[in-house]
Structures are given as C-alpha cells and as structure tokens.
Design a protein around this motif. Structure first.
Motif, PDB file in Angstrom:
ATOM      1  N   PRO A 150     -63.833 -54.271  37.877  1.00 43.14           N
ATOM      2  CA  PRO A 150     -64.044 -53.772  39.007  1.00 43.14           C
ATOM      3  C   PRO A 150     -63.700 -52.370  39.395  1.00 43.14           C
ATOM      4  CG  PRO A 150     -62.621 -56.519  39.515  1.00 43.14           C
ATOM      5  CD  PRO A 150     -62.633 -55.597  38.310  1.00 43.14           C
ATOM      6  N   ALA A 151     -62.594 -51.945  38.705  1.00 41.86           N
ATOM      7  CA  ALA A 151     -62.330 -50.593  39.569  1.00 41.86           C
ATOM      8  C   ALA A 151     -63.598 -49.508  38.428  1.00 41.86           C
ATOM      9  CB  ALA A 151     -60.703 -50.499  38.706  1.00 41.86           C
ATOM     10  N   ARG A 152     -64.611 -49.835  37.604  1.00 39.61           N
ATOM     11  CA  ARG A 152     -65.333 -49.319  37.046  1.00 39.61           C
ATOM     12  C   ARG A 152     -67.124 -49.157  37.445  1.00 39.61           C
ATOM     13  NH1 ARG A 152     -64.482 -47.110  32.120  1.00 39.61           N
ATOM     14  NH2 ARG A 152     -62.408 -47.436  30.610  1.00 39.61           N
ATOM     15  N   TRP A 153     -67.110 -50.129  38.559  1.00 41.96           N
ATOM     16  CA  TRP A 153     -67.793 -50.196  39.007  1.00 41.96           C
ATOM     17  C   TRP A 153     -68.392 -49.246  39.998  1.00 41.96           C
ATOM     18  CZ3 TRP A 153     -66.694 -56.149  40.982  1.00 41.96           C
ATOM     19  CH2 TRP A 153     -66.821 -56.900  40.786  1.00 41.96           C
ATOM     20  N   PRO A 154     -69.767 -49.236  40.393  1.00 44.92           N
ATOM     21  CA  PRO A 154     -70.046 -48.379  41.055  1.00 44.92           C
ATOM     22  C   PRO A 154     -70.180 -48.230  42.158  1.00 44.92           C
ATOM     23  CG  PRO A 154     -71.517 -49.433  40.295  1.00 44.92           C
ATOM     24  CD  PRO A 154     -71.162 -49.528  39.543  1.00 44.92           C
ATOM     25  N   ALA A 155     -69.936 -48.111  43.276  1.00 45.21           N
ATOM     26  CA  ALA A 155     -69.779 -47.666  44.999  1.00 45.21           C
ATOM     27  C   ALA A 155     -70.593 -48.423  45.530  1.00 45.21           C
ATOM     28  CB  ALA A 155     -69.728 -45.877  45.090  1.00 45.21           C
ATOM     29  N   ALA A 156     -71.995 -48.495  45.142  1.00 45.40           N
ATOM     30  CA  ALA A 156     -72.585 -49.752  45.396  1.00 45.40           C
ATOM     31  C   ALA A 156     -72.672 -51.141  45.662  1.00 45.40           C
ATOM     32  CB  ALA A 156     -73.750 -49.618  45.561  1.00 45.40           C
ATOM     33  N   LEU A 157     -71.788 -51.127  44.085  1.00 43.20           N
ATOM     34  CA  LEU A 157     -71.696 -52.750  44.431  1.00 43.20           C
ATOM     35  C   LEU A 157     -70.155 -52.533  44.627  1.00 43.20           C
ATOM     36  CD1 LEU A 157     -72.364 -55.001  42.413  1.00 43.20           C
ATOM     37  CD2 LEU A 157     -70.908 -54.416  40.466  1.00 43.20           C
ATOM     38  N   ARG A 158     -69.774 -51.925  44.685  1.00 41.65           N
ATOM     39  CA  ARG A 158     -68.220 -52.262  45.287  1.00 41.65           C
ATOM     40  C   ARG A 158     -68.901 -52.684  46.813  1.00 41.65           C
ATOM     41  NH1 ARG A 158     -66.224 -48.091  42.365  1.00 41.65           N
ATOM     42  NH2 ARG A 158     -65.798 -46.384  44.289  1.00 41.65           N
ATOM     43  N   ALA A 159     -69.645 -52.224  47.281  1.00 38.43           N
ATOM     44  CA  ALA A 159     -69.867 -52.823  49.048  1.00 38.43           C
ATOM     45  C   ALA A 159     -70.540 -53.760  49.025  1.00 38.43           C
ATOM     46  CB  ALA A 159     -70.861 -51.332  49.770  1.00 38.43           C
ATOM     47  N   VAL A 160     -70.844 -54.885  48.174  1.00 39.20           N
ATOM     48  CA  VAL A 160     -71.712 -55.551  48.774  1.00 39.20           C
ATOM     49  C   VAL A 160     -70.878 -57.127  47.943  1.00 39.20           C
ATOM     50  CG1 VAL A 160     -73.641 -55.049  48.290  1.00 39.20           C
ATOM     51  CG2 VAL A 160     -73.492 -56.126  46.325  1.00 39.20           C
TER      52      VAL A 160
END
Length: 187
Positions: A95-105
């Motif tokens: 999850p630390a590598r996920w883009p901000a858009a993914l972390r937002a959902v």
C-alpha cells in the motif's frame, strides 16, 4: 499456462485448494503445471515441473515480494513469462507504493461486510449486485495491474471504498463461485 501449487504430501498432484481451478483451466484447454511451494529457498526446485516457453498465471499461496521476484527470475530462465511482473506484484502487495488516488478510496477501517471483486486488466470480472463502482473502477484501471482482487465495503453514504487490495494470483477464490468464471476471464 496456469501454475498451481503441488500437494506437499502427494508429489505430482495439485494441492487440494486449487484442484477446481486446475480442472477449470484444463477444461478450457489451458496447460496446468505444478509449482513446489515448499521450496521457496530453492526457486529452481519450485519450478522443476514447469515446461519451458509459455505465458503463465500463478494461482497459489502468497509469497513475499523477494520470493516472487526469485520465482519470476527462474521462470524467465525457462522462457516462462509471468503475466504479473515482480514490479506489478510489489505494487499490488504494498500500500505504501499505491498512488494517492487509490489511497483516497481505501477505507482504513472497514466496518460492515466486504465483497470481493476480481479485476483483470482493469475491468471487474463480475460486477457485484447493488454496488456502484464509479469511484473505484478508474482508480483500479489506472493502476494498470494485470490481475488484482479488491474487497469493497459500502459506506453509510452509499459509496464504495476499498477495504483491501492484493494481487489476484494469491487471493482466495470464493468456494461459492464457479472457478470456470475466473479461468475464462484469465485465459
């Protein structure tokens, strides 16, 4: 080609957890090869039963990113290309590598029941009834990962959030669903 774990107690047989998926793949004419998942420390031994020269999807037990990278490397030496590269596996698992858009959902704490969805090439394999994926689909599509599963939860305002996302190769296919659906989507 479908790569599945061999049974550690009965060499030459598919691990009981993956028999239905192997049978479904064979019914589609997809070759199935066994991987020795007990040999993580010796990747060459893991793939001794894998024939050379094919595109492959692994369906089996989770591996660390390091184990998966070594697994992919020895397969590559046999001219077998995993559809999910080590970099893609790392992205799906970290999850630390996920883009901000993914972390937002992503819903940090997921109260209520979750629904597992399967995404192949950025498209949901089976759209769950009553769920609106309008916020989720573009984010998963933008990840550009070949095969992931996402557990979704509905918030009180009705929108969906991701409770968990992982590489689809190591996500458990629900026993209530036909493995032929998964194999048809993959192959």
């Amino acid at each position: 080609m479908l790569l599945v774990p061999g049974d550690p107690l009965e060499p030459g047989r598919v691990d009981a957890r993956f028999v239905a998926e192997a049978d479904a793949a064979r019914a589609l004419g997809v070759p199935v090869a066994l991987v020795d998942c007990t040999a993580h420390e010796h990747p060459e031994d893991m793939v001794a039963g894998v024939p050379a020269g094919d595109d492959a999807v692994y369906r089996g037990w989770p591996m660390t990113v390091g184990e998966y990278t070594a697994f992919a490397k020895v397969l590559d030496a046999r001219r077998v290309t995993l559809r999910t590269s080590p970099d893609d596996y790392r992205l799906a698992q970290d999850p630390a590598r996920w883009p901000a858009a993914l972390r937002a959902v992503v819903q940090e704490s997921a109260p209520g029941p979750t629904v597992r969805t399967w995404w192949i090439g950025g498209r949901c394999l089976q759209l769950p009834a009553g769920l609106d994926l309008v916020e989720i689909e573009p984010v998963i599509t933008d990840l550009a990962l070949p095969f992931v599963s996402a557990d979704l939860v509905r918030r009180t305002d009705g929108s969906c959030r991701i409770a968990a996302l992982t590489d689809g190769q190591v996500s458990e296919w629900p026993p209530s669903q036909d493995p032929a659906d998964l194999m048809a989507g993959l192959f």
